[in-house]
Design an enzyme around this catalytic site. Structure first.
Site, PDB file in Angstrom:
ATOM      1  N   ASP A 148       1.108  -1.420   0.116  1.00  0.00           N
ATOM      2  CA  ASP A 148      -0.465   0.066  -0.236  1.00  0.00           C
ATOM      3  C   ASP A 148       0.579   1.461  -0.040  1.00  0.00           C
ATOM      4  OD1 ASP A 148      -3.142   2.014   0.507  1.00  0.00           O
ATOM      5  OD2 ASP A 148      -3.727   0.152   1.647  1.00  0.00           O
TER       6      ASP A 148
ATOM      7  N   HIS B 133     -11.699  -3.057   3.461  1.00  0.00           N
ATOM      8  CA  HIS B 133     -10.833  -2.603   5.062  1.00  0.00           C
ATOM      9  C   HIS B 133     -12.111  -1.362   4.934  1.00  0.00           C
ATOM     10  CE1 HIS B 133      -8.287   0.277   2.575  1.00  0.00           C
ATOM     11  NE2 HIS B 133      -7.950   0.884   3.743  1.00  0.00           N
ATOM     12  N   ASP B 134     -12.377  -0.378   4.311  1.00  0.00           N
ATOM     13  CA  ASP B 134     -13.199   1.077   4.556  1.00  0.00           C
ATOM     14  C   ASP B 134     -14.841   0.627   4.892  1.00  0.00           C
ATOM     15  OD1 ASP B 134     -10.774   2.285   4.524  1.00  0.00           O
ATOM     16  OD2 ASP B 134     -11.113   2.613   3.098  1.00  0.00           O
TER      17      ASP B 134
ATOM     18  N   ASP C 102      -2.873   4.602  -2.543  1.00  0.00           N
ATOM     19  CA  ASP C 102      -4.418   4.943  -1.556  1.00  0.00           C
ATOM     20  C   ASP C 102      -4.804   6.357  -1.459  1.00  0.00           C
ATOM     21  OD1 ASP C 102      -5.359   4.762   1.437  1.00  0.00           O
ATOM     22  OD2 ASP C 102      -4.480   7.003   1.695  1.00  0.00           O
TER      23      ASP C 102
ATOM     24  N   GLU D 263      -6.683   3.937  -6.013  1.00  0.00           N
ATOM     25  CA  GLU D 263      -7.672   4.008  -5.537  1.00  0.00           C
ATOM     26  C   GLU D 263      -8.665   4.758  -5.660  1.00  0.00           C
ATOM     27  OE1 GLU D 263      -9.814   4.304  -0.213  1.00  0.00           O
ATOM     28  OE2 GLU D 263      -8.062   5.396  -1.500  1.00  0.00           O
TER      29      GLU D 263
HETATM   30  C1  NOJ Z   1      -8.318   4.939   2.461  1.00  0.00           C
HETATM   31  C2  NOJ Z   1      -7.867   4.038   3.347  1.00  0.00           C
HETATM   32  O1  NOJ Z   1      -8.053   3.013   2.275  1.00  0.00           O
HETATM   33  C3  NOJ Z   1      -8.266   4.457   4.474  1.00  0.00           C
HETATM   34  O2  NOJ Z   1      -7.934   3.481   5.172  1.00  0.00           O
HETATM   35  C4  NOJ Z   1      -7.509   5.709   4.787  1.00  0.00           C
HETATM   36  O3  NOJ Z   1      -8.337   6.163   6.267  1.00  0.00           O
HETATM   37  C5  NOJ Z   1      -7.711   6.698   4.178  1.00  0.00           C
HETATM   38  N1  NOJ Z   1      -7.456   6.556   2.453  1.00  0.00           N
HETATM   39  C6  NOJ Z   1      -7.106   7.525   4.368  1.00  0.00           C
HETATM   40  O4  NOJ Z   1      -5.506   7.003   4.441  1.00  0.00           O
END
Ligand code: NOJ
Length: 535
Positions: A100, A325-326, A202, A264
């Site tokens: 990542d 994970h989000d 990210d 992302e």
């Molecule tokens: C996206 C990530 O997937 C998330 O987990 C994170 O909190 C935010 N970006 C900030 O880096």
């Protein structure tokens, strides 16, 4: 299967949230030696690559998405030697390893930020985004943090505000400063030289912001829930110049054989596909998250698939995601009854699937008692914690029915709680059950990886004339064709799909029981049933 396709086109990506995969040293937090212990399991899933969420030194305000050093390993996860060994052992087993990369912001404890905030004339001052207060002393504009409150924090010592679209502990780098991108590229090179196969990048679409710092307009479609949604983020998201930055990252990757990056990006397809680059010179894959936000109905999903297929420019390779994970766990979002249909969809659509750890055994959101909540957006916005909180989907992997599900030592308290039902849902148990979710997942991944039509073949929608049922065909030259028929509803259906072929053979069905030939003029589907048929 030998094909001219690249590993990230034909293979499956599997996301590991390292804090939660396997703890090897009884501190309640997963680590790199733990992942190493599970490499054979990972191979058994027929995946191609693991993507590991951040493992860099970090004060962990956002669980590693606040990086304090881009070229080292957090001691909680192990050592650089552990990482190198993991990479070697993964490669020996034919697994790729993706890291990542978090280029948009650093930790507020990163040495660069400590320098930047030390004085207005520090050479690194403009590596971050500093602005004078508004005339009333408040923040310079109305920009908001994703995690609640303004995107600006005032620094007493130097009398200016700095920008952070996440936590105040995640100050944003200024990619308009000529030294910043080269520095980030250097960090990427560090890992590429070690042999890392790629990066998940990210919030890549946030890396550049309006240089005039204009207020963002109100969002008239806001549902009144999460405050960040109240504005239209036209000056912080998707700025045209971000594509130049990405091209430079891609140029670096191109110096190395067979490396890739997946960006992302949450965005409409019209804009998302621009992140492949006009000449396919940006992200190898801009993540396609639409299945996560689409209502779980056959027609809605069909429309998304067709819209995406139509939007993809020449040369762009598709990809699909159902969880990360989000996002709340798949099984919780769409209901346990539909999980197998969804998994069959993900693993039979055209394009690279990304799977989230634990979804292969059907883990659901785990209820987190208030006193155990760890995730900052939930802590900062308790009124919307049920929406924005991400702890429920980040709980430890459920390996077996030992105490703590085999994730950590019996006497250790894991960093997030395990659900009581782990004794019923765990890898060891599902290994012994012929029709388990795990066996289903493996059967699908194995078919996908051995059948060219499923792996890299063409896609075509098949009309079902039934609102609840979505069907499509996958074909490739000189190989068997496959018909996938998915019942998103709770009623029985009988379909006439004889326009495709008179008969077919069940390669796998969601119940893992149904086999044999089917008459396509009279194809019966049970509620929540999906079938993968060989023509
Ligand atoms: C996206 C990530 O997937 C998330 O987990 C994170 O909190 C935010 N970006 C900030 O880096």
């Amino acid at each position: 299967m030998s094909t001219p396709y690249l590993w990230w086109q034909k293979g499956i990506i599997y996301q590991i949230y390292p804090r939660s995969y396997q703890d090897s040293n009884a501190d309640g937090i997963g680590d790199l030696p733990g992942i190493m212990q599970r490499l054979d399991y990972l191979v058994s899933l027929n995946i191609e690559a693991i993507w590991i969420s951040p493992i860099y030194p970090s004060p962990m305000y956002d669980f590693g998405y606040d990086v304090a050093d881009y070229t080292a390993i957090h001691q909680i996860f192990g050592t650089m030697a552990d990482f190198e060994q993991l990479l070697t052992e993964a490669h020996q087993r034919g697994l790729k390893v993706m890291l990542d990369l978090v280029p948009n912001h650093t930790s507020s404890e990163h040495a660069w930020f400590l320098e930047s905030r030390s004085s207005r004339d520090n050479p690194k001052r403009d590596w971050y985004i500093w602005r004078d207060p508004a005339p009333d002393g408040g923040p310079p504009n109305n920009w908001l943090s994703h995690f609640g409150g303004p995107a600006w924090t005032f620094d007493e010592q130097t009398g200016q505000y700095y920008l952070h679209q996440f936590l105040k502990e995640q100050p944003e780098l200024n990619y308009r400063h000529p030294e910043v991108l080269p520095t980030m590229l250097k960090a990427m090179r560090f890992w590429l030289d070690k042999g890392v196969d790629g990066f998940r990048v990210d919030v890549i679409w946030l890396m550049l912001k309006d240089d005039q710092f204009r207020d963002e307009p109100a969002n008239s479609d806001w549902d009144g829930q999460v405050p960040h949604g109240s504005l239209r983020h036209i000056y912080t998201n998707n700025l045209p110049g971000v594509h130049d930055l990405i091209r430079q990252m891609r140029n670096l990757l191109n110096e190395y054989p067979d490396r890739m990056m997946v960006g992302e990006i949450y965005m409409s397809y019209a804009d998302l596909v621009k992140y492949y680059g006009q000449n396919m010179d940006e992200c190898h894959l801009p993540f396609n998250f639409r299945l996560i936000s689409t209502p779980w109905q056959a027609q809605a999903v069909r429309n998304v698939v067709e819209e995406y297929e139509a939007a993809l420019p020449q040369g762009a390779w598709p990809n699909w995601v159902l969880g990360n994970h989000d996002q709340h766990r798949l099984a919780t979002r769409i209901g346990a009854n539909q999980v197998r249909v969804a998994t069959m969809l993900l693993l039979t659509l055209r394009g690279t699937p990304t799977c989230y750890y634990g979804d292969e055994i059907g883990i659901e959101n785990v209820a987190i008692p208030l006193e155990f909540i760890q995730d900052p957006p939930a802590l900062k916005q308790p009124e919307v914690a049920h929406i924005v909180g991400r702890d429920p989907e980040r709980t430890p992997m459920q390996w077996n029915n030992n105490p703590n599900a085999g994730f950590t030592a019996a006497t250790t308290t894991p960093w997030l709680p395990l659900p009581a039902d782990y004794v019923k849902r765990n890898v060891a148990k599902q290994e012994t059950e012929p029709t388990s979710m795990l066996k289903f997942f493996r059967t699908l991944t194995s078919l996908r990886q051995t059948e060219p039509a499923l792996c890299v073949g063409d896609y075509r929608t098949v009309e079902t004339k039934t609102t609840d049922v979505f069907a499509y065909l996958r074909t490739a030259p000189n190989s068997d064709r496959f018909l996938i028929v998915l019942n998103f509803g709770t009623a029985d259906h009988c379909l006439n799909l004889s326009q495709v072929a008179p008969r077919a053979t069940v390669a796998v069905a969601t119940d893992m029981v149904r086999t044999g030939q089917v008459d396509l003029s009279n194809l019966a589907l049970a509620p929540n049933e999906g079938v993968l048929l060989r023509l």
